[in-house]
Design a protein around this motif. Structure first.
Motif, PDB file in Angstrom:
ATOM      1  N   THR A  38      36.857  70.400  39.409  1.00  0.00           N
ATOM      2  CA  THR A  38      37.354  70.055  40.742  1.00  0.00           C
ATOM      3  C   THR A  38      38.254  68.834  40.686  1.00  0.00           C
ATOM      4  OG1 THR A  38      35.282  70.894  41.718  1.00  0.00           O
ATOM      5  CG2 THR A  38      36.697  69.543  43.122  1.00  0.00           C
TER       6      THR A  38
ATOM      7  N   ASN B 132      39.668  73.646  43.394  1.00  0.00           N
ATOM      8  CA  ASN B 132      38.592  74.160  42.545  1.00  0.00           C
ATOM      9  C   ASN B 132      39.158  75.115  41.498  1.00  0.00           C
ATOM     10  OD1 ASN B 132      36.490  72.833  43.880  1.00  0.00           O
ATOM     11  ND2 ASN B 132      36.272  74.452  45.391  1.00  0.00           N
TER      12      ASN B 132
ATOM     13  N   ILE C 282      40.884  69.498  48.225  1.00  0.00           N
ATOM     14  CA  ILE C 282      40.196  69.714  46.947  1.00  0.00           C
ATOM     15  C   ILE C 282      40.781  70.952  46.276  1.00  0.00           C
ATOM     16  CG2 ILE C 282      38.045  68.643  47.707  1.00  0.00           C
ATOM     17  CD1 ILE C 282      36.852  71.508  47.813  1.00  0.00           C
TER      18      ILE C 282
ATOM     19  N   SER D 230      40.476  66.335  43.525  1.00  0.00           N
ATOM     20  CA  SER D 230      40.571  66.045  44.960  1.00  0.00           C
ATOM     21  C   SER D 230      41.451  64.831  45.193  1.00  0.00           C
ATOM     22  CB  SER D 230      39.180  65.815  45.556  1.00  0.00           C
ATOM     23  OG  SER D 230      38.575  64.656  45.010  1.00  0.00           O
TER      24      SER D 230
ATOM     25  N   VAL E 290      32.042  72.064  46.875  1.00  0.00           N
ATOM     26  CA  VAL E 290      32.058  71.668  45.467  1.00  0.00           C
ATOM     27  C   VAL E 290      30.693  71.992  44.869  1.00  0.00           C
ATOM     28  CG1 VAL E 290      32.281  69.771  43.824  1.00  0.00           C
ATOM     29  CG2 VAL E 290      33.767  69.852  45.834  1.00  0.00           C
TER      30      VAL E 290
END
Length: 362
Positions: free
Chosen positions: A243, A135, A133, A245, A284
């Motif tokens: 985010t 961020n 992921i 992913s 998240v």
């Protein structure tokens, strides 16, 4: 709230309005009606809908910076967040705009913050059990959205130029030198940046700010969502938290993201940019997403610690010791448990069981 179109035509003809004037006005009416938005022609018309005296409404707008409270709230991670909270008179006007206009406008599907029926859980589901992921946090999110940009939203919805200007003024604010001088030294340190702004911006405490921020971000969301689809990765945004992913090699290049974000008049908070692989702590919007979505252990441990001391020493004694000036102590703790309940109901059941055994005479 459909406008009485036929009645308008009848009255306009009685007043000998020109065919062009009637046609242009009907186009304006039909455009707003097609979007289920209230037809408003002017600030005076708006005052009638609000049931407020026109001169009073003008005064509130012209002196809007004096109709806010300016203060700080402490962040969980340390430091403070500046808040500009509207007084009841201007907040009432903002609520009308929120309910009758902004609530009716669709945002991009990847936006999960401030959206009815969506939560941080929905945001986390986009990225559950992915390999990596990424961020990204937007810096000073609300305060990078200026009065001019808010004007553009209302204009794009179909409202006339003058009215869009007034709506933008109602929904934005800045701190004046006079109000700044009233703050203490610590508060001034946090508000100095705002003092130097050239124009008013969205403010944290206004009910219109969250929805306006989502509407402002529609083009950003469209661009980033299209990029994610092209790269075969996931993308979602919860307010200022974005985010991505997917597979490591497919995630977008940070320099490309920077270019798009700057192009859309936002800034990256580089201190909150992070890439996390499976096996690392993948979070998240405050939720752990590896294996199954859950509340971080530290958050739950804090709740159990408070419950333990409340049960052992009594709620009054415990809260008097750790926060003697804190109000709504029980509600504060129950709010944390309700948050856990929204993500992990079985864990929350254990907490509620302890809550029933505590003496809450506080």
């Amino acid at each position: 709230m459909n406008f009485p179109r036929n009645l308008y035509i009848e009255l306009a003809k009685e007043e000998n309005r020109s065919p062009d004037f009637i046609k242009n006005t009907l186009d304006y009416i039909d455009n707003l009606n097609s979007k289920d938005l209230p037809v408003i022609f002017s600030l005076m018309h708006f005052a009638k809908l609000l049931n407020i005296d026109f001169l009073e409404l003008q005064s509130i707008i012209n002196n809007r910076h004096n109709h806010y409270s300016y203060y700080l709230i402490r962040k969980r991670q340390g430091g403070y967040r500046r808040i500009i909270a509207p007084h009841s008179n201007i907040k009432k006007i903002q609520n009308w705009i929120k309910i009758n206009i902004l609530d009716k406008v669709e945002v991009h599907p990847v936006a999960t913050g401030f959206v009815k029926g969506k939560s941080i859980l929905d945001n986390a589901k986009f990225h559950k059990d992915e390999n990596v992921i990424l961020n990204i946090d937007l810096e000073n999110f609300f305060e990078t959205i200026t009065e001019k940009r808010v004007y553009g939203i209302f204009k794009s919805l179909g409202y006339c130029k003058n009215l869009s200007v007034e709506f933008a003024r109602i929904c934005t604010a800045k701190i004046t030198t006079f109000r700044f001088d009233e703050l203490n030294e610590v508060e001034q340190g946090y508000f100095k940046e705002m003092l130097n702004l050239r124009q008013s911006v969205l403010v944290q405490g206004a009910p219109t700010s969250p929805l306006l921020s989502n509407l402002i971000c529609r083009r950003l969301d469209k661009r980033l969502s299209s990029l994610a689809i092209k790269l075969d990765v996931n993308y979602s945004r919860y307010a200022d938290d974005m985010t991505f992913s997917g597979e490591q090699e497919k995630l977008p290049n940070i320099n490309l993201l920077k270019k798009i974000i700057i192009d859309e008049d936002f800034k990256i908070n580089w201190q909150k940019v992070g890439k996390y692989k499976k096996g690392q702590k993948q979070i998240v919007t405050g939720l752990l997403i590896d294996e199954k979505i859950r509340v971080p252990k530290k958050f739950k441990k804090e709740i159990y610690r408070h419950l333990h001391f409340c049960e052992k020493f009594g709620a009054y004694s415990h809260f008097q010791r750790i926060s003697p000036n804190k109000g709504y102590r029980k509600e504060w703790l129950l709010g944390k448990i309700m948050f856990v309940n929204s993500i992990e109901p079985e864990e929350a059941k254990k907490m509620f069981k302890i809550v029933k055994q505590i003496n809450w005479e506080i």
